[in-house]
Write a protein that holds these residues in place. Structure first.
Motif, mmCIF file in Angstrom:
data_model
loop_
_atom_site.group_PDB
_atom_site.id
_atom_site.type_symbol
_atom_site.label_atom_id
_atom_site.label_comp_id
_atom_site.label_asym_id
_atom_site.label_seq_id
_atom_site.Cartn_x
_atom_site.Cartn_y
_atom_site.Cartn_z
ATOM 1 N N HIS A 134 49.913 40.812 33.070
ATOM 2 C CA HIS A 134 51.298 40.433 32.814
ATOM 3 C C HIS A 134 51.938 41.072 31.585
ATOM 4 C CE1 HIS A 134 52.912 37.737 35.808
ATOM 5 N NE2 HIS A 134 51.721 37.199 35.945
ATOM 6 N N ILE A 135 51.999 42.377 31.572
ATOM 7 C CA ILE A 135 52.862 43.099 30.649
ATOM 8 C C ILE A 135 53.529 44.172 31.494
ATOM 9 C CG2 ILE A 135 53.011 44.593 28.621
ATOM 10 C CD1 ILE A 135 50.651 43.240 27.452
ATOM 11 N N PRO A 136 54.841 44.329 31.433
ATOM 12 C CA PRO A 136 55.514 45.317 32.281
ATOM 13 C C PRO A 136 54.943 46.720 32.099
ATOM 14 C CG PRO A 136 57.123 43.870 31.241
ATOM 15 C CD PRO A 136 55.788 43.551 30.624
ATOM 16 N N GLN A 137 54.802 47.428 33.199
ATOM 17 C CA GLN A 137 54.398 48.835 33.238
ATOM 18 C C GLN A 137 52.907 49.077 33.016
ATOM 19 O OE1 GLN A 137 56.591 50.927 34.420
ATOM 20 N NE2 GLN A 137 58.170 49.349 34.354
ATOM 21 N N TYR A 138 52.104 48.024 32.831
ATOM 22 C CA TYR A 138 50.651 48.221 32.763
ATOM 23 C C TYR A 138 50.121 48.158 34.190
ATOM 24 C CZ TYR A 138 50.415 47.848 27.671
ATOM 25 O OH TYR A 138 50.561 48.077 26.323
ATOM 26 N N GLU A 139 50.050 49.314 34.842
ATOM 27 C CA GLU A 139 49.731 49.357 36.270
ATOM 28 C C GLU A 139 48.497 50.191 36.607
ATOM 29 O OE1 GLU A 139 51.152 47.615 38.473
ATOM 30 O OE2 GLU A 139 53.270 47.282 38.034
ATOM 31 N N THR A 140 48.121 51.126 35.738
ATOM 32 C CA THR A 140 47.042 52.049 36.078
ATOM 33 C C THR A 140 45.701 51.459 35.667
ATOM 34 O OG1 THR A 140 48.529 53.930 35.759
ATOM 35 C CG2 THR A 140 46.162 54.391 35.817
ATOM 36 N N LEU A 141 44.824 51.263 36.637
ATOM 37 C CA LEU A 141 43.506 50.690 36.385
ATOM 38 C C LEU A 141 42.559 51.783 35.922
ATOM 39 C CD1 LEU A 141 42.079 47.936 36.688
ATOM 40 C CD2 LEU A 141 41.373 48.656 38.971
ATOM 41 N N ARG A 142 41.964 51.598 34.743
ATOM 42 C CA ARG A 142 41.100 52.623 34.154
ATOM 43 C C ARG A 142 39.620 52.259 34.186
ATOM 44 N NH1 ARG A 142 43.468 57.538 33.930
ATOM 45 N NH2 ARG A 142 45.520 57.433 32.957
ATOM 46 N N GLY A 143 39.310 50.994 34.075
ATOM 47 C CA GLY A 143 37.910 50.591 34.056
ATOM 48 C C GLY A 143 37.782 49.118 34.357
ATOM 49 N N VAL A 144 36.650 48.733 34.932
ATOM 50 C CA VAL A 144 36.378 47.331 35.269
ATOM 51 C C VAL A 144 34.917 47.050 34.971
ATOM 52 C CG1 VAL A 144 36.344 45.588 37.101
ATOM 53 C CG2 VAL A 144 38.120 47.349 37.107
ATOM 54 N N CYS A 145 34.610 45.858 34.496
ATOM 55 C CA CYS A 145 33.230 45.410 34.406
ATOM 56 C C CYS A 145 33.173 43.978 34.907
ATOM 57 C CB CYS A 145 32.673 45.527 32.997
ATOM 58 S SG CYS A 145 33.426 44.408 31.801
ATOM 59 N N SER A 146 31.995 43.575 35.348
ATOM 60 C CA SER A 146 31.829 42.223 35.891
ATOM 61 C C SER A 146 30.803 41.471 35.060
ATOM 62 C CB SER A 146 31.380 42.281 37.351
ATOM 63 O OG SER A 146 30.109 42.896 37.460
ATOM 64 N N LEU A 147 30.916 40.166 35.073
ATOM 65 C CA LEU A 147 29.976 39.303 34.364
ATOM 66 C C LEU A 147 29.490 38.234 35.332
ATOM 67 C CD1 LEU A 147 28.882 38.993 31.450
ATOM 68 C CD2 LEU A 147 30.602 37.224 31.119
ATOM 69 N N ASP A 148 28.169 38.050 35.388
ATOM 70 C CA ASP A 148 27.553 37.050 36.270
ATOM 71 C C ASP A 148 27.879 37.297 37.733
ATOM 72 O OD1 ASP A 148 26.272 35.710 34.263
ATOM 73 O OD2 ASP A 148 27.887 34.273 33.940
ATOM 74 N N ALA A 149 27.823 38.565 38.165
ATOM 75 C CA ALA A 149 28.107 38.867 39.567
ATOM 76 C C ALA A 149 27.052 38.275 40.491
ATOM 77 C CB ALA A 149 28.195 40.386 39.771
ATOM 78 N N GLY A 150 25.850 38.010 39.969
ATOM 79 C CA GLY A 150 24.817 37.395 40.787
ATOM 80 C C GLY A 150 25.064 35.925 41.040
ATOM 81 N N ASN A 151 25.997 35.331 40.304
ATOM 82 C CA ASN A 151 26.351 33.925 40.474
ATOM 83 C C ASN A 151 27.841 33.852 40.730
ATOM 84 O OD1 ASN A 151 26.828 31.202 40.338
ATOM 85 N ND2 ASN A 151 25.768 30.879 38.396
ATOM 86 N N SER A 152 28.223 33.882 42.008
ATOM 87 C CA SER A 152 29.632 34.056 42.356
ATOM 88 C C SER A 152 30.520 32.947 41.811
ATOM 89 C CB SER A 152 29.794 34.139 43.874
ATOM 90 O OG SER A 152 29.346 32.937 44.491
ATOM 91 N N ALA A 153 29.953 31.753 41.610
ATOM 92 C CA ALA A 153 30.767 30.649 41.111
ATOM 93 C C ALA A 153 31.273 30.905 39.696
ATOM 94 C CB ALA A 153 29.964 29.353 41.152
ATOM 95 N N HIS A 154 30.584 31.777 38.933
ATOM 96 C CA HIS A 154 30.969 32.031 37.551
ATOM 97 C C HIS A 154 31.349 33.489 37.297
ATOM 98 C CE1 HIS A 154 28.252 28.462 37.395
ATOM 99 N NE2 HIS A 154 29.210 28.019 36.607
ATOM 100 N N THR A 155 31.486 34.275 38.358
ATOM 101 C CA THR A 155 31.781 35.697 38.181
ATOM 102 C C THR A 155 33.179 35.902 37.614
ATOM 103 O OG1 THR A 155 30.325 36.311 39.997
ATOM 104 C CG2 THR A 155 31.981 37.923 39.341
ATOM 105 N N ARG A 156 33.243 36.755 36.592
ATOM 106 C CA ARG A 156 34.538 37.168 36.040
ATOM 107 C C ARG A 156 34.591 38.680 35.980
ATOM 108 N NH1 ARG A 156 35.953 33.032 30.989
ATOM 109 N NH2 ARG A 156 36.847 31.386 32.286
#
Length: 488
Positions: A269-291
């Motif tokens: 939620h900031i105008p014009q921030y649209e280009t995705l450059r990188g992503v990381c996941s946390l606790d992907a092995g536990n879907s209930a807490h994945t972020r």
């Protein structure tokens, strides 16, 4: 840098020195890093070579090397096709993951004729024969690419061959699948940055299937066209898509195509921030807490006057929300928008991933992409492009390593998430000469951060607590790795 959150002292700035280790072989471009904690090895993919390093000390001289160059003949053919023989006509390793208990699996561009190979992990040697890589690896080393090996199947997303059409594919599997490309395009000039498996079937009350999530930036669809029409607009937006691991494809239509593909827009939620450059996941092995933590930069037009980035956090529960809309089109071409089918794609109670009832009634399923997933920024960086993110949980907190990517000056930032804000703890210049940070990997076992760059691999300690001169500085920094003992 400015942070959203409580007041704090300025971050600790330094050059990497104390406890830093470095590795540089004969090859350039150390962009692929695979950490194997059990064996204590850091596996590295470079241009024309693979390396196996001691994760405890990458510079101890005990490394193993596999030369994997494209032959002069292949390089010549590549150059004859109009490709650059200074940058493109080499074998750029793009994929390196564990295949099974005994072998690794790797793919390289191989001078615009991609090849893949299963490597004996113990001997660390290439096989005598290779696999065709055109369905698994991009030709162009500059194209965005992400891939996973899941239960022996290869899930990749990139632009394959010489065509510019992006695709999500599954290969090395009894049921090879891909996204639809005609007459309706499910992906619109997509550039992929990250993928992750969420084990959603474990202890699921609704019988969910495991799912693979893909994060990418693509051209926005034209007004009113959903995701079916190729857009001539240069406006690009961030997306997340998912497919079900148990998807077997359609029986009548959508044969060898995903029947579980859905996508939605990611909004920071900031105008014009649209280009995705990188992503990381946390606790992907536990879907209930994945972020998921996603780094965004300004749109191309805005970056002509300002370079800035933001990091937003998303919960998997939001990405799973059953308000995804699904677009269906009959064979006659008329389109209508409906709610998600019940059961929604991916449910194993009535296994629509395995035997989709909609696909038997001559309809094609595709997401409208009108579903938006929102988040407010945890942090913004002015005059910097956040590129690489890695996260790890420590003492109930989350530590992220952020890589400013503005002047390619090789600086990284360590930050901790506190409630709804992110607090910058430390900024370190890890590269002596101006160059980009290509990859980041964290090892809790070795208490190390590994940095891949064009000139080599750098190993840094996750903390430098001795740099804090007082209890006040130490506590105010909120570094989750550090504490203060008044007696010593």
């Amino acid at each position: 840098a400015s942070e959203l959150g409580s007041a704090h002292s300025f971050p600790l700035s330094s050059r990497a020195s104390l406890g830093t280790r470095r590795f540089k072989g004969r090859a350039p471009d150390y962009s692929i890093l695979l950490l194997e904690e059990a064996s204590g090895r850091l596996l590295v993919g470079a241009r024309g070579a693979l390396f196996s390093l001691n994760a405890l000390d990458i510079g101890d001289g005990t490394h193993k090397e596999i030369p994997w160059e494209a032959s002069p003949e292949m390089q010549s053919k590549c150059h004859q096709k109009g490709k650059n023989n200074q940058t493109e006509c080499f074998n750029h390793v793009r994929f390196l993951q564990r295949l099974n208990a005994t072998h690794l699996y790797t793919c390289g561009t191989h001078a615009f004729q991609p090849l893949c190979a299963a490597i004996d992990a113990e001997a660390f040697t290439l096989p005598t024969s290779f696999e065709e890589g055109k369905e698994k690896c991009p030709y162009d080393p500059a194209h965005g690419f992400t891939g996973l090996i899941i239960d022996g199947g290869l899930y990749t997303a990139t632009r394959y061959e010489f065509r510019s059409i992006p695709d999500i594919r599954r290969s090395r599997h009894p049921y090879s699948l891909r996204t639809e490309e005609a007459p309706m395009h499910w992906l619109n000039d997509a550039e992929f940055v990250f993928s992750v498996l969420a084990r959603e079937s474990e202890a699921s009350a609704v019988g969910d299937d495991d799912k693979v999530y893909y994060f990418f930036t693509e051209r926005a669809a034209e007004e009113g066209s959903g995701s079916f029409t190729q857009s001539r607009s240069s406006h690009r937006v961030a997306r997340v898509a998912r497919v079900c691991k148990g998807d077997l494809g359609g029986k009548k239509i959508l044969q060898k195509k995903w029947t579980s593909f859905l996508k939605a827009r990611l909004i920071c939620h900031i105008p014009q921030y649209e280009t995705l450059r990188g992503v990381c996941s946390l606790d992907a092995g536990n879907s209930a807490h994945t972020r998921f933590y996603a780094a965004f930069t300004l749109t191309t037009q805005c970056r002509k006057t300002l370079e800035a980035s933001a990091v937003c956090r998303y919960d998997l529960a939001e990405v799973q929300a059953p308000t995804w809309s699904t677009r269906m089109a009959s064979d006659a071409g008329a389109a209508m928008t409906v709610g998600v089918p019940e059961p929604r794609p991916g449910s194993l109670l009535t296994p629509s991933c395995l035997d989709d009832p909609l696909s038997q009634n001559s309809v094609t399923i595709n997401v409208d992409a009108s579903m938006n997933i929102h988040s407010w920024p945890l942090v913004t960086m002015i005059l910097g492009l956040l590129w690489g993110l890695r996260a790890d949980p420590i003492a109930g907190l989350i530590s992220l390593t952020l890589c400013p990517f503005n002047a390619s000056d090789g600086w990284i930032h360590k930050a901790v998430v506190l409630g709804s804000g992110m607090h910058i703890i430390e900024e370190i210049q890890v590269l002596r000469e101006p160059q980009s940070v290509e990859n980041l990997v964290i090892s809790l076992t070795q208490h190390s951060l590994y940095v891949g760059a064009p000139s080599g691999v750098i190993q840094l300690p996750l903390s430098s607590c001795s740099r804090y001169d007082s209890c006040y500085d130490c506590i105010l920094a909120r570094d989750p790795y550090c504490g203060w003992d008044p007696s010593t």
